[in-house]
Write a protein that holds these residues in place. Structure first.
Motif, PDB file in Angstrom:
ATOM      1  N   LEU A 119      16.917 -24.665  98.723  1.00  0.00           N
ATOM      2  CA  LEU A 119      16.481 -24.442  97.337  1.00  0.00           C
ATOM      3  C   LEU A 119      17.500 -24.998  96.354  1.00  0.00           C
ATOM      4  O   LEU A 119      18.690 -24.696  96.445  1.00  0.00           O
ATOM      5  N   ASP A 120      17.001 -25.798  95.405  1.00  0.00           N
ATOM      6  CA  ASP A 120      17.917 -26.296  94.382  1.00  0.00           C
ATOM      7  C   ASP A 120      18.123 -25.201  93.319  1.00  0.00           C
ATOM      8  O   ASP A 120      17.440 -24.173  93.330  1.00  0.00           O
ATOM      9  N   PRO A 121      19.082 -25.427  92.408  1.00  0.00           N
ATOM     10  CA  PRO A 121      19.356 -24.379  91.415  1.00  0.00           C
ATOM     11  C   PRO A 121      18.129 -23.951  90.608  1.00  0.00           C
ATOM     12  O   PRO A 121      18.006 -22.778  90.259  1.00  0.00           O
ATOM     13  N   LEU A 122      17.205 -24.860  90.341  1.00  0.00           N
ATOM     14  CA  LEU A 122      16.006 -24.473  89.579  1.00  0.00           C
ATOM     15  C   LEU A 122      15.199 -23.413  90.341  1.00  0.00           C
ATOM     16  O   LEU A 122      14.833 -22.375  89.779  1.00  0.00           O
ATOM     17  N   ALA A 123      14.932 -23.680  91.613  1.00  0.00           N
ATOM     18  CA  ALA A 123      14.129 -22.735  92.405  1.00  0.00           C
ATOM     19  C   ALA A 123      14.859 -21.398  92.535  1.00  0.00           C
ATOM     20  O   ALA A 123      14.245 -20.331  92.447  1.00  0.00           O
ATOM     21  N   ARG A 124      16.172 -21.462  92.723  1.00  0.00           N
ATOM     22  CA  ARG A 124      16.939 -20.209  92.844  1.00  0.00           C
ATOM     23  C   ARG A 124      16.891 -19.421  91.535  1.00  0.00           C
ATOM     24  O   ARG A 124      16.749 -18.204  91.527  1.00  0.00           O
ATOM     25  N   LEU A 150       1.166 -21.357  91.170  1.00  0.00           N
ATOM     26  CA  LEU A 150       2.250 -22.285  90.795  1.00  0.00           C
ATOM     27  C   LEU A 150       3.636 -21.661  90.957  1.00  0.00           C
ATOM     28  O   LEU A 150       4.566 -22.289  91.462  1.00  0.00           O
ATOM     29  N   LEU A 151       3.773 -20.405  90.533  1.00  0.00           N
ATOM     30  CA  LEU A 151       5.081 -19.756  90.567  1.00  0.00           C
ATOM     31  C   LEU A 151       5.641 -19.735  91.999  1.00  0.00           C
ATOM     32  O   LEU A 151       6.823 -20.002  92.223  1.00  0.00           O
ATOM     33  N   ALA A 152       4.777 -19.423  92.954  1.00  0.00           N
ATOM     34  CA  ALA A 152       5.217 -19.388  94.353  1.00  0.00           C
ATOM     35  C   ALA A 152       5.656 -20.773  94.819  1.00  0.00           C
ATOM     36  O   ALA A 152       6.642 -20.911  95.556  1.00  0.00           O
ATOM     37  N   ARG A 153       4.937 -21.801  94.406  1.00  0.00           N
ATOM     38  CA  ARG A 153       5.299 -23.169  94.810  1.00  0.00           C
ATOM     39  C   ARG A 153       6.665 -23.560  94.252  1.00  0.00           C
ATOM     40  O   ARG A 153       7.484 -24.142  94.945  1.00  0.00           O
ATOM     41  N   TRP A 154       6.893 -23.233  92.979  1.00  0.00           N
ATOM     42  CA  TRP A 154       8.199 -23.573  92.367  1.00  0.00           C
ATOM     43  C   TRP A 154       9.316 -22.762  93.010  1.00  0.00           C
ATOM     44  O   TRP A 154      10.430 -23.249  93.190  1.00  0.00           O
ATOM     45  N   SER A 155       9.022 -21.510  93.335  1.00  0.00           N
ATOM     46  CA  SER A 155      10.036 -20.644  93.949  1.00  0.00           C
ATOM     47  C   SER A 155      10.433 -21.132  95.332  1.00  0.00           C
ATOM     48  O   SER A 155      11.544 -20.885  95.792  1.00  0.00           O
ATOM     49  N   ARG A 156       9.512 -21.789  96.018  1.00  0.00           N
ATOM     50  CA  ARG A 156       9.821 -22.359  97.339  1.00  0.00           C
ATOM     51  C   ARG A 156      10.458 -23.734  97.222  1.00  0.00           C
ATOM     52  O   ARG A 156      10.861 -24.322  98.217  1.00  0.00           O
ATOM     53  N   GLY A 157      10.488 -24.270  95.989  1.00  0.00           N
ATOM     54  CA  GLY A 157      11.010 -25.615  95.809  1.00  0.00           C
ATOM     55  C   GLY A 157      10.033 -26.681  96.277  1.00  0.00           C
ATOM     56  O   GLY A 157      10.392 -27.838  96.470  1.00  0.00           O
ATOM     57  N   ALA A 158       8.754 -26.287  96.484  1.00  0.00           N
ATOM     58  CA  ALA A 158       7.749 -27.244  96.968  1.00  0.00           C
ATOM     59  C   ALA A 158       7.402 -28.264  95.892  1.00  0.00           C
ATOM     60  O   ALA A 158       7.210 -29.442  96.172  1.00  0.00           O
ATOM     61  N   THR A 159       7.325 -27.808  94.653  1.00  0.00           N
ATOM     62  CA  THR A 159       7.096 -28.709  93.514  1.00  0.00           C
ATOM     63  C   THR A 159       7.936 -28.186  92.351  1.00  0.00           C
ATOM     64  O   THR A 159       8.472 -27.079  92.417  1.00  0.00           O
ATOM     65  N   ARG A 160       8.024 -29.010  91.307  1.00  0.00           N
ATOM     66  CA  ARG A 160       8.711 -28.558  90.096  1.00  0.00           C
ATOM     67  C   ARG A 160       7.709 -28.536  88.942  1.00  0.00           C
ATOM     68  O   ARG A 160       6.788 -29.344  88.916  1.00  0.00           O
TER      69      ARG A 160
END
Ligand SMILES: [Zn+2]
Length: 313
Positions: A119-124, A150-160
């Motif tokens: 996970l990058d800093p954004l997802a964290r 969407l929130l789950a996808r961003w939290s996994r770092g799957a998309t931004r």
């Protein structure tokens, strides 16, 4: 290995990795090294089915040998270093328990704690802020006017998120928009994990504990730099240049690893601050009225001001 994994452990491991990578990117002295030791011990404990907090502290001490003081690393290098230390500990743990090393490595790669290294800093940041607000994904998505998945996808770092989604999410969380801006996707929030010469809770003056913070300090001298904030109870270790590093409580339940100053009665109410599954450091997350830890959580002041104004760059 997986049976002990739950939301609390995930948050402890995630926050430990977030804080550790932030410290590695700013470069720390001996006090910061002692904090890193506790953070790494938490990763080991959560991510390798590790032994007690005290044992994992000793293993973390070994892992930190040779890490240069005051050397800034890139975020990617910091994360790679943490992942490698985690892998080494998992293999060592396999040896201790008589497990097959190849199977242990296979299990590690599937372990949820291992996935956190990706996970990058954004997802964290999205995960940690979301968890700290105590709201469900549905509540946040509704407040932000976003589709639920969407929130789950961003939290996994799957998309931004795109620019509009970033603004909507920042509004729903109560963050200054800059914190979810593209330019911060790869910058960890070091400003949360160190303070300049005072406690961010703004209550009371921090006072020195007359005793070692840690019952087993990495080096004896570090323990002498410990202090507790009289306002919020947050323990700190202090660099000679005046930087305060908040120190996490580690371990849970009867395995909680206490501070020497507590045993010596220097910190009379016995508060050691919440451990890493809670919003942490406590000074940022609890409003003065809520410093008894039963008060309402608030989004930290640093997150409500633009990143540059907060000194977060
Ligand atoms: Zn404080």
């Amino acid at each position: 290995m997986l049976e002990l994994w739950n939301k609390g452990r995930e948050l402890r491991a995630l926050r430990a990795l977030d804080a550790a990578s932030a410290l590695l990117t700013v470069g720390v002295g001996e006090a910061g090294m002692a904090v890193l030791q506790r953070l790494l011990a938490t990763v080991f404990e959560c991510g390798t089915g590790g032994a007690s907090a005290a044992v994992e502290l000793a293993r973390a001490e070994d892992a930190l040998i040779g890490l240069p003081l005051d050397t800034e690393q890139t975020e990617a290098a910091a994360r790679a270093w943490l992942a490698e230390a985690h892998r080494q500990r998992a293999l060592e743990r396999a040896q201790e328990t008589g497990a097959d090393p190849e199977l242990a490595e296979e299990a590690l790669l599937k372990h949820p704690a291992w996935l956190l290294h990706q996970l990058d800093p954004l997802a964290r940041r999205i995960r940690l802020v979301h968890a700290s607000t105590g709201r469900t994904a549905t509540e946040v998505s509704r407040a932000a006017g976003l589709e639920g998945h969407l929130l789950a996808r961003w939290s996994r770092g799957a998309t931004r998120p795109n620019a509009g989604q970033r603004r909507a999410l920042a509004r729903a969380f109560g963050l200054a928009p800059g914190w979810l801006g593209v330019q911060r996707d790869t910058i960890p929030d070091a400003v949360l994990y160190q303070a300049d010469g005072g406690c961010p809770c703004g209550v009371g003056a921090a006072r020195f504990a007359a005793s070692a913070l840690d019952v087993r300090p990495f080096k004896a001298a570090w323990g002498q730099l410990g202090l507790f904030c009289t306002g919020c109870g947050q323990p700190y270790l202090v660099e000679p240049d005046g930087r305060f590093h908040p120190v996490p409580a580690i371990g849970t339940g009867r395995y909680t690893h206490s501070f020497g100053a507590l045993a010596d009665g220097v910190q009379p109410d016995g508060a050691i601050g919440p451990e890493l599954s809670c919003p942490w450091p406590i000074a940022h997350w609890y409003a003065p009225a809520g410093l008894n830890r039963r008060g309402a959580l608030r989004v930290p002041d640093v997150y409500r001001s633009p990143p540059s104004a907060a000194g977060g760059d």
